[in-house]
Design a protein around this motif. Structure first.
Motif, PDB file in Angstrom:
ATOM      1  N   ARG A  69       7.785  33.285  18.970  1.00  0.00           N
ATOM      2  CA  ARG A  69       7.486  34.527  18.268  1.00  0.00           C
ATOM      3  C   ARG A  69       8.810  35.171  17.850  1.00  0.00           C
ATOM      4  NH1 ARG A  69       5.081  36.502  22.171  1.00  0.00           N
ATOM      5  NH2 ARG A  69       6.816  37.630  23.092  1.00  0.00           N
ATOM      6  N   ARG A  70       8.892  35.569  16.607  1.00  0.00           N
ATOM      7  CA  ARG A  70      10.077  36.262  16.074  1.00  0.00           C
ATOM      8  C   ARG A  70       9.770  37.747  16.049  1.00  0.00           C
ATOM      9  NH1 ARG A  70      12.260  38.073  11.071  1.00  0.00           N
ATOM     10  NH2 ARG A  70      14.438  37.461  10.796  1.00  0.00           N
ATOM     11  N   GLU A  71      10.623  38.528  16.706  1.00  0.00           N
ATOM     12  CA  GLU A  71      10.406  39.971  16.767  1.00  0.00           C
ATOM     13  C   GLU A  71      11.610  40.700  16.186  1.00  0.00           C
ATOM     14  OE1 GLU A  71       9.695  40.829  20.871  1.00  0.00           O
ATOM     15  OE2 GLU A  71       7.676  39.999  20.805  1.00  0.00           O
ATOM     16  N   GLU A  72      11.327  41.680  15.328  1.00  0.00           N
ATOM     17  CA  GLU A  72      12.375  42.499  14.717  1.00  0.00           C
ATOM     18  C   GLU A  72      12.209  43.934  15.176  1.00  0.00           C
ATOM     19  OE1 GLU A  72      12.891  42.322  10.470  1.00  0.00           O
ATOM     20  OE2 GLU A  72      12.060  40.303  10.413  1.00  0.00           O
ATOM     21  N   THR A  73      13.333  44.599  15.378  1.00  0.00           N
ATOM     22  CA  THR A  73      13.282  46.030  15.650  1.00  0.00           C
ATOM     23  C   THR A  73      13.393  46.776  14.327  1.00  0.00           C
ATOM     24  OG1 THR A  73      15.681  46.171  15.927  1.00  0.00           O
ATOM     25  CG2 THR A  73      14.359  45.767  17.916  1.00  0.00           C
ATOM     26  N   ASN A  74      12.878  47.972  14.293  1.00  0.00           N
ATOM     27  CA  ASN A  74      12.924  48.775  13.071  1.00  0.00           C
ATOM     28  C   ASN A  74      14.097  49.744  13.063  1.00  0.00           C
ATOM     29  OD1 ASN A  74      10.670  47.641  11.862  1.00  0.00           O
ATOM     30  ND2 ASN A  74       9.281  48.970  12.986  1.00  0.00           N
ATOM     31  N   VAL A  75      15.054  49.529  13.922  1.00  0.00           N
ATOM     32  CA  VAL A  75      16.225  50.400  13.970  1.00  0.00           C
ATOM     33  C   VAL A  75      17.391  49.702  13.292  1.00  0.00           C
ATOM     34  CG1 VAL A  75      15.475  51.552  16.068  1.00  0.00           C
ATOM     35  CG2 VAL A  75      16.917  49.531  16.230  1.00  0.00           C
ATOM     36  N   TYR A  76      18.366  50.505  12.905  1.00  0.00           N
ATOM     37  CA  TYR A  76      19.552  49.939  12.286  1.00  0.00           C
ATOM     38  C   TYR A  76      20.670  49.920  13.314  1.00  0.00           C
ATOM     39  CZ  TYR A  76      23.302  49.023   9.064  1.00  0.00           C
ATOM     40  OH  TYR A  76      24.368  48.450   8.437  1.00  0.00           O
ATOM     41  N   PRO A  77      21.403  48.851  13.483  1.00  0.00           N
ATOM     42  CA  PRO A  77      21.205  47.577  12.785  1.00  0.00           C
ATOM     43  C   PRO A  77      19.999  46.836  13.358  1.00  0.00           C
ATOM     44  CG  PRO A  77      23.002  47.366  14.351  1.00  0.00           C
ATOM     45  CD  PRO A  77      22.559  48.808  14.383  1.00  0.00           C
ATOM     46  N   ARG A  78      19.337  46.138  12.478  1.00  0.00           N
ATOM     47  CA  ARG A  78      18.131  45.402  12.856  1.00  0.00           C
ATOM     48  C   ARG A  78      18.483  44.318  13.873  1.00  0.00           C
ATOM     49  NH1 ARG A  78      14.963  42.265   8.325  1.00  0.00           N
ATOM     50  NH2 ARG A  78      16.978  41.268   8.306  1.00  0.00           N
ATOM     51  N   GLU A  79      17.662  44.200  14.877  1.00  0.00           N
ATOM     52  CA  GLU A  79      17.854  43.174  15.902  1.00  0.00           C
ATOM     53  C   GLU A  79      16.650  42.244  15.879  1.00  0.00           C
ATOM     54  OE1 GLU A  79      17.686  43.176  20.651  1.00  0.00           O
ATOM     55  OE2 GLU A  79      19.329  44.380  19.818  1.00  0.00           O
ATOM     56  N   VAL A  80      16.914  40.951  15.840  1.00  0.00           N
ATOM     57  CA  VAL A  80      15.862  39.951  15.839  1.00  0.00           C
ATOM     58  C   VAL A  80      15.976  39.140  17.121  1.00  0.00           C
ATOM     59  CG1 VAL A  80      14.898  37.932  14.654  1.00  0.00           C
ATOM     60  CG2 VAL A  80      15.870  39.813  13.323  1.00  0.00           C
ATOM     61  N   THR A  81      14.865  39.003  17.819  1.00  0.00           N
ATOM     62  CA  THR A  81      14.835  38.162  19.010  1.00  0.00           C
ATOM     63  C   THR A  81      13.737  37.117  18.860  1.00  0.00           C
ATOM     64  OG1 THR A  81      13.342  39.668  20.171  1.00  0.00           O
ATOM     65  CG2 THR A  81      15.705  39.950  20.573  1.00  0.00           C
ATOM     66  N   TYR A  82      13.910  36.042  19.604  1.00  0.00           N
ATOM     67  CA  TYR A  82      12.939  34.958  19.631  1.00  0.00           C
ATOM     68  C   TYR A  82      12.479  34.786  21.069  1.00  0.00           C
ATOM     69  CZ  TYR A  82      14.641  33.972  14.975  1.00  0.00           C
ATOM     70  OH  TYR A  82      14.972  34.089  13.648  1.00  0.00           O
ATOM     71  N   ALA A  83      11.181  34.595  21.229  1.00  0.00           N
ATOM     72  CA  ALA A  83      10.599  34.429  22.556  1.00  0.00           C
ATOM     73  C   ALA A  83       9.481  33.402  22.487  1.00  0.00           C
ATOM     74  CB  ALA A  83      10.057  35.759  23.070  1.00  0.00           C
TER      75      ALA A  83
END
Length: 124
Positions: A69-83
């Motif tokens: 699953r790819r998850e993005e945060t809506n804050v700047y700077p955008r952070e993407v994590t994979y789980a």
């Protein structure tokens, strides 16, 4: 030992998954994600010989297979994590067993082809 059922390749349900796990980088990426969510840069640091293009392709393929699953945060700077998804978590035991088995077996001493990088195809 339980009896093994032999099946034709076109009928074998595990064949596709064995091919997928045997594809370069897939099992290693899943193994690293089994320890918890990781950022793209963390995965690249753990697998320094994988090219950014191949890492992106492998993660996208695992996302399509509902393993990651790819998850993005809506804050700047955008952070993407994979789980791992629940489906990906189902592979954790298989990967752990493989790791435990490999820790006991020593392919270098056995003279077997380990499939280790020679440098020519490091990013593939």
């Amino acid at each position: 030992m339980p009896e093994t059922t032999i099946c034709r390749p076109d009928e074998c349900l595990a064949e596709d998954w064995l091919g997928f796990l045997g594809h370069r980088w897939n099992a290693l990426l899943l193994w690293h994600l089994s320890g918890g969510p990781k950022r793209y840069s963390e995965l690249q640091a753990r697998l320094p010989r994988i090219s950014p293009k191949v890492l992106t392709e492998r993660l996208a393929g695992m996302t399509r297979r509902d393993l990651v699953r790819r998850e993005e945060t809506n804050v700047y700077p955008r952070e993407v994590t994979y789980a791992l998804t629940p489906r990906g978590e189902g592979l954790r035991g298989i990967l752990s067993d493989l790791y435990d088995w490999a820790a006991v077996e020593d392919f270098a001493d056995a003279g077997a082809d380990t499939g280790a990088d020679t440098g020519a195809d490091a990013g593939k």
